[in-house]
Scaffold this motif. Structure first.
Motif, PDB file in Angstrom:
ATOM      1  N   ALA A 270      37.971 131.596  14.599  1.00  0.00           N
ATOM      2  CA  ALA A 270      39.280 131.910  14.026  1.00  0.00           C
ATOM      3  C   ALA A 270      39.980 132.995  14.839  1.00  0.00           C
ATOM      4  CB  ALA A 270      39.118 132.340  12.573  1.00  0.00           C
ATOM      5  N   LEU A 271      39.235 134.016  15.257  1.00  0.00           N
ATOM      6  CA  LEU A 271      39.812 135.112  16.025  1.00  0.00           C
ATOM      7  C   LEU A 271      40.305 134.658  17.396  1.00  0.00           C
ATOM      8  CD1 LEU A 271      37.218 137.927  15.185  1.00  0.00           C
ATOM      9  CD2 LEU A 271      39.608 137.845  14.449  1.00  0.00           C
ATOM     10  N   LEU A 272      39.612 133.670  17.978  1.00  0.00           N
ATOM     11  CA  LEU A 272      39.942 133.215  19.328  1.00  0.00           C
ATOM     12  C   LEU A 272      40.943 132.063  19.356  1.00  0.00           C
ATOM     13  CD1 LEU A 272      36.530 133.306  21.239  1.00  0.00           C
ATOM     14  CD2 LEU A 272      38.558 134.670  21.691  1.00  0.00           C
ATOM     15  N   ALA A 273      41.284 131.527  18.209  1.00  0.00           N
ATOM     16  CA  ALA A 273      42.133 130.337  18.177  1.00  0.00           C
ATOM     17  C   ALA A 273      43.467 130.570  18.883  1.00  0.00           C
ATOM     18  CB  ALA A 273      42.367 129.899  16.730  1.00  0.00           C
ATOM     19  N   GLY A 274      44.089 131.702  18.621  1.00  0.00           N
ATOM     20  CA  GLY A 274      45.372 131.999  19.260  1.00  0.00           C
ATOM     21  C   GLY A 274      45.251 132.136  20.757  1.00  0.00           C
ATOM     22  N   ARG A 275      44.189 132.797  21.216  1.00  0.00           N
ATOM     23  CA  ARG A 275      43.995 132.969  22.655  1.00  0.00           C
ATOM     24  C   ARG A 275      43.739 131.625  23.324  1.00  0.00           C
ATOM     25  NH1 ARG A 275      39.428 137.100  24.403  1.00  0.00           N
ATOM     26  NH2 ARG A 275      40.488 138.317  22.790  1.00  0.00           N
ATOM     27  N   ALA A 276      42.992 130.745  22.649  1.00  0.00           N
ATOM     28  CA  ALA A 276      42.715 129.421  23.207  1.00  0.00           C
ATOM     29  C   ALA A 276      43.997 128.612  23.347  1.00  0.00           C
ATOM     30  CB  ALA A 276      41.714 128.683  22.319  1.00  0.00           C
ATOM     31  N   ARG A 277      44.893 128.719  22.361  1.00  0.00           N
ATOM     32  CA  ARG A 277      46.169 128.006  22.442  1.00  0.00           C
ATOM     33  C   ARG A 277      47.009 128.533  23.593  1.00  0.00           C
ATOM     34  NH1 ARG A 277      45.832 128.188  16.702  1.00  0.00           N
ATOM     35  NH2 ARG A 277      47.046 130.129  16.655  1.00  0.00           N
ATOM     36  N   ALA A 278      46.976 129.842  23.803  1.00  0.00           N
ATOM     37  CA  ALA A 278      47.747 130.438  24.896  1.00  0.00           C
ATOM     38  C   ALA A 278      47.238 129.954  26.251  1.00  0.00           C
ATOM     39  CB  ALA A 278      47.677 131.956  24.815  1.00  0.00           C
ATOM     40  N   VAL A 279      45.901 129.872  26.396  1.00  0.00           N
ATOM     41  CA  VAL A 279      45.304 129.388  27.644  1.00  0.00           C
ATOM     42  C   VAL A 279      45.691 127.934  27.879  1.00  0.00           C
ATOM     43  CG1 VAL A 279      43.154 128.818  28.805  1.00  0.00           C
ATOM     44  CG2 VAL A 279      43.389 131.010  27.608  1.00  0.00           C
ATOM     45  N   ALA A 280      45.612 127.116  26.824  1.00  0.00           N
ATOM     46  CA  ALA A 280      45.944 125.700  26.955  1.00  0.00           C
ATOM     47  C   ALA A 280      47.410 125.515  27.328  1.00  0.00           C
ATOM     48  CB  ALA A 280      45.634 124.974  25.644  1.00  0.00           C
ATOM     49  N   THR A 281      48.292 126.318  26.738  1.00  0.00           N
ATOM     50  CA  THR A 281      49.714 126.236  27.057  1.00  0.00           C
ATOM     51  C   THR A 281      49.968 126.592  28.509  1.00  0.00           C
ATOM     52  OG1 THR A 281      50.323 126.785  24.784  1.00  0.00           O
ATOM     53  CG2 THR A 281      52.000 127.122  26.486  1.00  0.00           C
ATOM     54  N   HIS A 282      49.271 127.645  28.983  1.00  0.00           N
ATOM     55  CA  HIS A 282      49.431 128.066  30.383  1.00  0.00           C
ATOM     56  C   HIS A 282      48.958 126.975  31.337  1.00  0.00           C
ATOM     57  CE1 HIS A 282      49.479 130.606  33.934  1.00  0.00           C
ATOM     58  NE2 HIS A 282      48.240 130.252  34.177  1.00  0.00           N
ATOM     59  N   GLN A 283      47.833 126.327  31.009  1.00  0.00           N
ATOM     60  CA  GLN A 283      47.273 125.312  31.900  1.00  0.00           C
ATOM     61  C   GLN A 283      48.142 124.068  31.959  1.00  0.00           C
ATOM     62  OE1 GLN A 283      43.260 124.687  30.476  1.00  0.00           O
ATOM     63  NE2 GLN A 283      42.445 126.374  31.690  1.00  0.00           N
ATOM     64  N   THR A 284      48.892 123.776  30.890  1.00  0.00           N
ATOM     65  CA  THR A 284      49.693 122.553  30.849  1.00  0.00           C
ATOM     66  C   THR A 284      51.167 122.803  31.143  1.00  0.00           C
ATOM     67  OG1 THR A 284      49.999 122.806  28.448  1.00  0.00           O
ATOM     68  CG2 THR A 284      48.145 121.457  29.204  1.00  0.00           C
ATOM     69  N   SER A 285      51.534 124.063  31.415  1.00  0.00           N
ATOM     70  CA  SER A 285      52.939 124.377  31.684  1.00  0.00           C
ATOM     71  C   SER A 285      53.420 123.655  32.929  1.00  0.00           C
ATOM     72  CB  SER A 285      53.098 125.887  31.871  1.00  0.00           C
ATOM     73  OG  SER A 285      54.409 126.188  32.318  1.00  0.00           O
ATOM     74  N   PRO A 286      54.570 122.977  32.859  1.00  0.00           N
ATOM     75  CA  PRO A 286      55.067 122.238  34.029  1.00  0.00           C
ATOM     76  C   PRO A 286      55.440 123.149  35.192  1.00  0.00           C
ATOM     77  CG  PRO A 286      56.719 122.310  32.279  1.00  0.00           C
ATOM     78  CD  PRO A 286      55.440 122.830  31.700  1.00  0.00           C
ATOM     79  N   THR A 287      55.682 124.453  34.899  1.00  0.00           N
ATOM     80  CA  THR A 287      56.064 125.369  35.974  1.00  0.00           C
ATOM     81  C   THR A 287      54.885 126.120  36.548  1.00  0.00           C
ATOM     82  OG1 THR A 287      56.497 127.139  34.370  1.00  0.00           O
ATOM     83  CG2 THR A 287      58.342 125.693  34.965  1.00  0.00           C
ATOM     84  N   ASP A 288      53.707 125.960  35.929  1.00  0.00           N
ATOM     85  CA  ASP A 288      52.528 126.698  36.397  1.00  0.00           C
ATOM     86  C   ASP A 288      52.134 126.241  37.785  1.00  0.00           C
ATOM     87  OD1 ASP A 288      50.330 128.426  36.253  1.00  0.00           O
ATOM     88  OD2 ASP A 288      49.026 126.762  35.684  1.00  0.00           O
ATOM     89  N   GLY A 289      52.033 127.192  38.692  1.00  0.00           N
ATOM     90  CA  GLY A 289      51.626 126.866  40.052  1.00  0.00           C
ATOM     91  C   GLY A 289      52.754 126.361  40.922  1.00  0.00           C
ATOM     92  N   GLY A 290      53.987 126.329  40.355  1.00  0.00           N
ATOM     93  CA  GLY A 290      55.109 125.849  41.132  1.00  0.00           C
ATOM     94  C   GLY A 290      55.581 126.831  42.174  1.00  0.00           C
ATOM     95  N   SER A 291      56.538 126.398  42.978  1.00  0.00           N
ATOM     96  CA  SER A 291      57.025 127.231  44.065  1.00  0.00           C
ATOM     97  C   SER A 291      58.195 128.103  43.650  1.00  0.00           C
ATOM     98  CB  SER A 291      57.433 126.367  45.267  1.00  0.00           C
ATOM     99  OG  SER A 291      58.400 125.424  44.861  1.00  0.00           O
TER     100      SER A 291
END
Length: 292
Positions: A270-291
């Motif tokens: 329960a404590l980590l649920a928010g952090r896990a969602r943030a990580v997942a959002t970062h990994q799937t962001s269309p701008t992540d790793g862009g130029s």
């Protein structure tokens, strides 16, 4: 420049964790098949959470594993990689959730592969006790390291910021630094405790009492000296205290709760649920790793 090295300790047997069914039947088979720190929590194994935080804050990480698990990890990793090259790519990238299905034989193989492919610079077999495991890990620390951080893998919620805080306290001149939380529960002394209970002999004054967590940071020289003669303690800061060293306490984190029982697993998830969602959002962001 002097460096910081982390020892992530995953050598415990997890005997109190058990294989019970009180947190849901879907966990039972997975728990029975794996060491406690290999169990998923909030989408990633406890081991992965702990190694990731250590790697983010330190220059290097040594993973200390039970000898039996270490013997199984390398051949299991080879098997998993032979079955799926994609698995290896995702494990190396730390994106294990998409390739670790729940309660399957492949999940166990994949999680063992993760031990080898996690972001660790060295993997070593631990000893029969926690202190012995720390000494085994110390043997892998490079000569140019002056701060060593010891962290229990069973505290997957400890953040990189908590690592930074204890490291900074040691850099300020302390021999050691530990994160702590105030004790809020009333404490009773029960000298003759049995499974059925016992008689209370006193109420303990909780003024000035704090519960200690990990990660714990140390001046390397102080930690090595404290372990001379192979002493035993429940944490390394106690050895520094016994040697007359200075131990600073810094504010801990509720998320760094230790997983000892299956009930703890529910709390940490329960404590980590928010952090896990943030990580997942970062990994799937269309701008992540862009130029940009």
């Amino acid at each position: 420049m002097r460096r910081v090295w982390a020892l992530v300790l995953a050598g415990g047997a997890g005997s109190r964790f058990g294989t019970g069914t009180d947190v849901g039947a879907t966990r039972t088979d997975a728990v029975a098949a794996r060491t406690k720190v290999m169990v998923p929590v909030a989408g990633r194994t406890m081991l992965d959470w702990s190694v990731s935080a250590a790697a983010a804050a330190c220059d290097g990480v040594t993973l200390v594993l039970p000898a039996g698990l270490l013997e199984q990890a390398v051949p299991s990793a080879e098997t998993a990689l032979a079955q799926s090259p994609v698995l290896g790519e995702e494990l190396r990238a730390g994106q294990t959730t998409s390739v670790v299905p729940a309660d399957t034989t492949l999940a166990d193989v994949a999680l063992r592969a993760e031990v080898v492919l996690a972001r660790a610079d060295a993997v070593v077999a631990g000893g029969a006790t926690r202190s012995a495991s720390v000494r085994a890990g110390l043997g892998t620390v490079p000569d140019d390291v002056d701060v060593v951080v010891c962290h229990d893998a069973a505290r997957p919620g400890a953040s990189a910021a908590l690592f930074d805080a204890v490291i900074a306290a040691v850099r300020s001149g302390a021999d050691a630094a530990v994160p702590v939380l105030p004790v809020y529960d009333t404490l009773k002394r029960v000298p003759a405790w049995r499974d059925s209970g016992g008689t209370v002999t006193a109420t303990v004054d909780r003024t000035g009492l704090f519960a200690v967590q990990t990660p714990q940071a140390f001046r390397r020289e102080a930690l090595v000296a404290a372990h001379a003669g192979a002493p035993e303690a429940t944490d390394d800061a106690a050895l520094i205290e016994a040697a007359g060293g200075t131990v600073l306490a810094v504010p801990g984190e509720a998320e760094a709760h230790k997983v000892t029982t299956q009930a703890d697993l529910v709390i940490v998830e329960a404590l980590l649920a928010g952090r896990a969602r943030a990580v997942a959002t970062h990994q799937t962001s269309p701008t992540d790793g862009g130029s940009g």
